[in-house]
Motif scaffolding. Structure first.
Motif, mmCIF file in Angstrom:
data_model
loop_
_atom_site.group_PDB
_atom_site.id
_atom_site.type_symbol
_atom_site.label_atom_id
_atom_site.label_comp_id
_atom_site.label_asym_id
_atom_site.label_seq_id
_atom_site.Cartn_x
_atom_site.Cartn_y
_atom_site.Cartn_z
ATOM 1 N N THR A 181 -24.651 -41.089 -33.116
ATOM 2 C CA THR A 181 -23.408 -41.851 -32.954
ATOM 3 C C THR A 181 -22.685 -41.969 -34.285
ATOM 4 O OG1 THR A 181 -24.434 -43.148 -31.182
ATOM 5 C CG2 THR A 181 -22.421 -44.020 -32.138
ATOM 6 N N TYR A 188 -14.918 -38.503 -35.961
ATOM 7 C CA TYR A 188 -14.086 -38.728 -34.765
ATOM 8 C C TYR A 188 -13.026 -39.791 -35.029
ATOM 9 C CZ TYR A 188 -12.779 -40.100 -30.011
ATOM 10 O OH TYR A 188 -12.068 -40.399 -28.872
ATOM 11 N N LYS A 230 -11.621 -35.737 -30.134
ATOM 12 C CA LYS A 230 -12.723 -35.648 -29.163
ATOM 13 C C LYS A 230 -13.249 -34.222 -29.057
ATOM 14 C CE LYS A 230 -14.401 -38.271 -27.022
ATOM 15 N NZ LYS A 230 -15.701 -38.984 -27.252
ATOM 16 N N TYR A 234 -17.211 -33.561 -29.915
ATOM 17 C CA TYR A 234 -17.800 -33.883 -28.611
ATOM 18 C C TYR A 234 -19.321 -33.716 -28.509
ATOM 19 C CZ TYR A 234 -18.473 -34.228 -23.618
ATOM 20 O OH TYR A 234 -18.908 -34.624 -22.386
ATOM 21 N N ASP A 237 -21.380 -36.796 -29.137
ATOM 22 C CA ASP A 237 -21.280 -37.838 -28.114
ATOM 23 C C ASP A 237 -22.257 -37.548 -26.981
ATOM 24 O OD1 ASP A 237 -20.158 -40.179 -26.934
ATOM 25 O OD2 ASP A 237 -18.916 -38.926 -25.645
ATOM 26 N N LYS A 240 -25.793 -38.414 -28.089
ATOM 27 C CA LYS A 240 -25.974 -39.866 -28.069
ATOM 28 C C LYS A 240 -26.315 -40.355 -26.665
ATOM 29 C CE LYS A 240 -22.496 -42.635 -27.676
ATOM 30 N NZ LYS A 240 -21.267 -43.445 -27.892
ATOM 31 N N LYS A 241 -25.568 -39.871 -25.673
ATOM 32 C CA LYS A 241 -25.788 -40.313 -24.299
ATOM 33 C C LYS A 241 -27.167 -39.894 -23.800
ATOM 34 C CE LYS A 241 -21.885 -42.397 -23.383
ATOM 35 N NZ LYS A 241 -21.377 -42.469 -24.735
ATOM 36 N N SER A 287 -13.718 -36.260 -20.361
ATOM 37 C CA SER A 287 -13.746 -36.916 -21.661
ATOM 38 C C SER A 287 -12.418 -36.756 -22.388
ATOM 39 C CB SER A 287 -14.878 -36.339 -22.506
ATOM 40 O OG SER A 287 -15.061 -37.098 -23.676
#
Length: 328
Positions: A181, A188, A230, A234, A237, A240-241, A287
């Protein structure tokens, strides 16, 4: 203009004004873009290919996913995790904009650099976002888990989710995915603020003309900045998820295949090996739509609420002055 500007006609916002405008802007924006966030998270967590031409997993595209989520879980599913998400947006917006205003003013007053250059906005925007991320990461993890779970729900409410995670996984569970993150959020957010600064200057009205449509310009500039930022950041991200739902495999089983990752590098290697380069960009289409709306609305509402607060303060000062004259 966002950030400290010594040439501005109005005084720089006080920290409490920036916090109020940032949190209010974050709250309104979150309510509007939540459905896109839920769809994006479902795509990111799906191991199988997200494709309508070669369907393999549960979700194959934005419209198909929207219909399926609505059919299986109802309209409220698009606002799953909305309470922790709102808390996240309010906290994040306040910390980010207070930090950004403070840092740009500090740079201007302590260094020879102009606070309104894209480079300064990149650096200050990235640092402000990192500060907000560390402060709000537990809420982001909770939001992700609520959005990721299907039916039947593993977590019935926010309080139960916090107590269950603390008891079964320990306090560090709330900071899962923090390293990717921070790696992602610095460039970002830095790119967001930097491109927003550039676009606002490019679309600025002539010096002597009346500035009408400033809020719409903020929306357009923010949307463009959000989409560019983004796309460039990307994959982090997505990492992270995937890391945030580690230890949450039970709730993910009926969505399709699940994986366990030992850390950021292992996550990236497994995705590259099993899902290919396209795996790093799963969920990019919703996204990008979400980023355009989210970033555009964030800057739009921040500047809108700052103007409201500034106008209110000016009116109150004018009333106080006129009241003092009458008393004399």
């Amino acid at each position: 203009m966002v950030g400290y500007d010594p040439r501005a006609q109005r005084a720089a916002p006080a920290p409490e004004e920036a916090a109020l405008a940032g949190s209010a802007g974050g709250m309104v924006t979150r309510a509007l873009i939540s459905p896109f966030d839920v769809i994006k998270i479902r795509f990111q967590l799906q191991i199988e290919r997200v494709s309508s031409r070669r369907p393999e997993g549960k979700y194959r595209g934005i419209f198909q996913a929207s219909r399926r989520i609505y059919a299986e879980e109802g309209l409220s599913a698009f606002w799953k995790g909305h309470i922790p998400a709102q808390l996240l947006s309010i906290c994040y917006g306040a910390v980010q904009f207070v930090s950004f205003e403070f840092l740009t003013e500090l740079v201007h007053k302590s260094t020879p650099y102009d606070s309104q250059t894209p480079g300064v906005h990149f650096l200050c925007g990235g640092l402000a976002a990192c500060s907000a991320t560390v402060a709000c990461q537990p809420l982001d993890t909770l939001r992700t888990r609520f959005a990721a779970q299907g039916e039947p729900k593993v977590y019935s409410n926010l309080r139960y989710a916090v107590s269950t995670m603390w008891r079964s996984e320990g306090p560090l569970a709330f900071y899962r995915g923090l390293s990717p993150t921070l790696v992602a959020v610095f460039p970002y957010a830095g790119l967001q603020f930097s491109f927003y600064n550039v676009f606002k200057k490019l679309l600025a009205p002539p010096p002597k003309s009346r500035d009408s449509g400033g809020n719409v310009r903020s929306l357009i500039c923010g949307s463009g900045a959000g989409m560019i930022s983004k796309t460039l950041t990307y994959p982090f991200d997505l990492f992270k998820k995937r890391l945030q739902v580690g230890g949450f495999e039970e709730a993910r089983a009926h969505f399709g295949e699940v994986r366990t990752y030992r850390g950021l590098i292992d996550c990236a290697v497994q995705i590259a090996r099993e899902e290919g380069v396209r795996g790093f960009f799963k969920g990019l289409s919703p996204s990008l739509l979400k980023a355009a709306l989210s970033t555009g609305f964030t800057f739009f509402w921040y500047e809108f609420f700052l103007n409201v607060i500034s106008n209110f303060n000016e009116k109150r000062r004018a009333d106080d002055l006129s009241g003092g004259k009458k008393e004399r």
